[in-house]
Design a protein around this motif. Structure first.
Motif, short mmCIF file in Angstrom:
data_model
loop_
_atom_site.label_atom_id
_atom_site.label_comp_id
_atom_site.label_asym_id
_atom_site.label_seq_id
_atom_site.Cartn_x
_atom_site.Cartn_y
_atom_site.Cartn_z
N ALA A 76 51.59 7.71 10.80
CA ALA A 76 51.03 7.65 9.36
C ALA A 76 49.40 8.22 9.34
O ALA A 76 48.80 7.70 10.17
N LEU A 77 49.15 8.92 8.41
CA LEU A 77 47.64 9.11 8.26
C LEU A 77 47.30 7.81 7.31
O LEU A 77 47.56 7.75 6.24
N ASP A 78 46.37 6.98 7.92
CA ASP A 78 45.99 5.61 7.52
C ASP A 78 44.59 5.41 7.60
O ASP A 78 44.15 5.34 8.56
N LEU A 79 44.12 4.69 6.61
CA LEU A 79 42.57 4.27 6.82
C LEU A 79 42.41 3.23 7.77
O LEU A 79 41.20 3.10 8.44
N LYS A 80 43.45 2.42 8.25
CA LYS A 80 43.28 1.65 9.41
C LYS A 80 43.80 2.18 10.63
O LYS A 80 43.98 1.34 11.74
N GLY A 81 44.15 3.41 10.79
CA GLY A 81 44.62 4.03 12.07
C GLY A 81 43.73 4.29 12.99
O GLY A 81 42.28 4.00 12.76
N ARG A 82 44.01 4.80 14.13
CA ARG A 82 43.04 4.86 15.46
C ARG A 82 42.54 6.46 14.94
O ARG A 82 43.07 7.46 14.49
N ARG A 83 41.27 6.33 15.67
CA ARG A 83 40.36 7.75 15.35
C ARG A 83 40.47 8.41 16.68
O ARG A 83 40.55 7.95 17.57
N LEU A 84 40.86 9.73 16.33
CA LEU A 84 40.89 10.75 17.58
C LEU A 84 39.94 11.84 17.38
O LEU A 84 39.46 12.13 16.20
N SER A 85 39.19 12.33 18.47
CA SER A 85 38.61 13.73 18.56
C SER A 85 39.86 14.77 18.49
O SER A 85 40.72 14.68 18.61
N SER A 86 39.06 16.10 18.15
CA SER A 86 40.03 17.29 18.34
C SER A 86 40.39 17.15 19.77
O SER A 86 41.97 17.77 19.97
N GLU A 87 39.80 16.97 20.83
CA GLU A 87 40.33 17.04 22.11
C GLU A 87 41.38 15.98 22.37
O GLU A 87 42.28 16.03 23.28
N ASP A 88 41.16 14.75 21.88
CA ASP A 88 42.40 13.59 21.94
C ASP A 88 43.52 13.92 21.35
O ASP A 88 44.64 13.57 21.80
N LEU A 89 43.50 14.67 20.21
CA LEU A 89 44.64 15.34 19.31
C LEU A 89 45.30 16.23 20.38
O LEU A 89 46.33 16.01 20.35
N ALA A 90 44.73 17.07 20.82
CA ALA A 90 45.30 18.17 21.67
C ALA A 90 46.01 17.38 22.86
O ALA A 90 46.96 17.73 23.16
N ASP A 91 45.17 16.47 23.59
CA ASP A 91 45.81 15.74 24.61
C ASP A 91 47.03 15.09 24.26
O ASP A 91 48.16 15.03 24.81
N TRP A 92 47.25 14.35 22.88
CA TRP A 92 48.03 13.53 22.43
C TRP A 92 49.50 14.77 22.14
O TRP A 92 50.42 14.27 22.55
N LEU A 93 49.09 15.66 21.52
CA LEU A 93 50.17 16.66 21.32
C LEU A 93 50.77 17.14 22.79
O LEU A 93 52.02 17.33 22.83
N ALA A 94 49.87 17.56 23.35
CA ALA A 94 50.47 17.96 25.14
C ALA A 94 51.24 17.03 25.51
O ALA A 94 52.08 17.27 26.18
N GLY A 95 50.78 15.66 25.44
CA GLY A 95 51.67 14.58 26.04
C GLY A 95 53.03 14.30 25.58
O GLY A 95 54.00 14.25 26.33
N HIS A 96 53.13 14.66 23.99
CA HIS A 96 54.33 14.41 23.48
C HIS A 96 55.09 15.65 24.00
O HIS A 96 56.43 15.57 24.26
N ALA A 97 54.67 16.96 24.11
CA ALA A 97 55.50 18.04 24.56
C ALA A 97 56.05 17.84 26.01
O ALA A 97 57.23 18.28 26.25
N ILE A 98 54.97 17.58 26.66
CA ILE A 98 55.58 17.12 28.31
C ILE A 98 56.48 16.04 28.34
O ILE A 98 57.55 16.34 29.09
N ARG A 99 56.70 15.10 27.44
CA ARG A 99 57.55 13.99 27.65
C ARG A 99 58.87 14.32 26.88
O ARG A 99 59.97 13.52 26.62
N GLY A 100 59.00 15.74 26.44
CA GLY A 100 59.95 16.12 25.62
C GLY A 100 60.29 15.73 23.99
O GLY A 100 61.47 15.81 23.73
N ARG A 101 59.26 15.09 23.76
CA ARG A 101 59.38 14.57 22.34
C ARG A 101 58.99 15.79 21.23
O ARG A 101 57.74 15.90 21.22
N SER A 102 60.05 16.49 20.91
CA SER A 102 59.87 17.76 20.41
C SER A 102 59.47 17.69 18.76
O SER A 102 59.32 18.87 18.29
#
Length: 160
Positions: A76-102
């Motif tokens: 969810a995009l939410d005002l109470k959500g966790r803030r990420l940098s662009s690099e954090d988002l890239a790492d997050w996406l890569a982590g999901h891809a590695i874990r097979g969460r497609s």
């Protein structure tokens, strides 16, 4: 290939939003499978009660959740959500891809935000900024940041 769905309340109507959205979807299409599902927004005139606002969000939320599939990892995009940098988002996406969460699904609420039933279904919540944006602009920002993250992960020039 990573599949990303954006599930959003309301249509982009203005040409400038549509143009920006089409451009980022085109760019992302080389890197991931991307789709956008829009659901109708409910009229929300000024001065309505909190109870009516909750009913509106609930109806919009039901429409959004119809597009979620059992294997989707929901954010969810939410005002109470966790803030990420662009690099954090890239790492997050890569982590999901590695874990097979497609299959990832990002929820963008309407002018009143997201319903509780949507927030409860989501595994994570992200905050785009401390600033408040109209939901149309939030969609463009999300698309741009997803594109930036994918370019970072591909080692391609874009991120500066």
């Amino acid at each position: 290939m990573l599949q990303i769905k954006i599930l959003a309340v309301g249509r982009l109507k203005e040409d400038y939003w549509l143009s920006a959205s089409r451009e980022y979807i085109k760019r992302l299409g080389r890197l991931v499978r991307i789709s956008v599902q829009e659901v109708a927004d409910e009229p929300a005139p000024e001065g309505i009660s909190g109870a009516v606002q909750e009913q509106i969000k609930m109806r919009e939320g039901e429409r959004l959740l119809r597009h979620l599939r059992p294997g989707d990892y929901a954010v969810a995009l939410d005002l109470k959500g966790r803030r990420l940098s662009s690099e954090d988002l890239a790492d997050w996406l890569a982590g999901h891809a590695i874990r097979g969460r497609s299959s990832l699904a990002f929820f963008i609420g309407g002018s009143l935000g997201l319903a509780d039933q949507v927030l409860e279904r989501c595994q994570e919540r992200f905050k785009l900024s401390d600033l408040t944006f109209p939901h149309q602009l939030a969609r463009i920002i999300l698309l741009e940041q997803l594109y930036r993250a994918c370019k970072i992960n591909a080692g391609e020039a874009y991120h500066k």
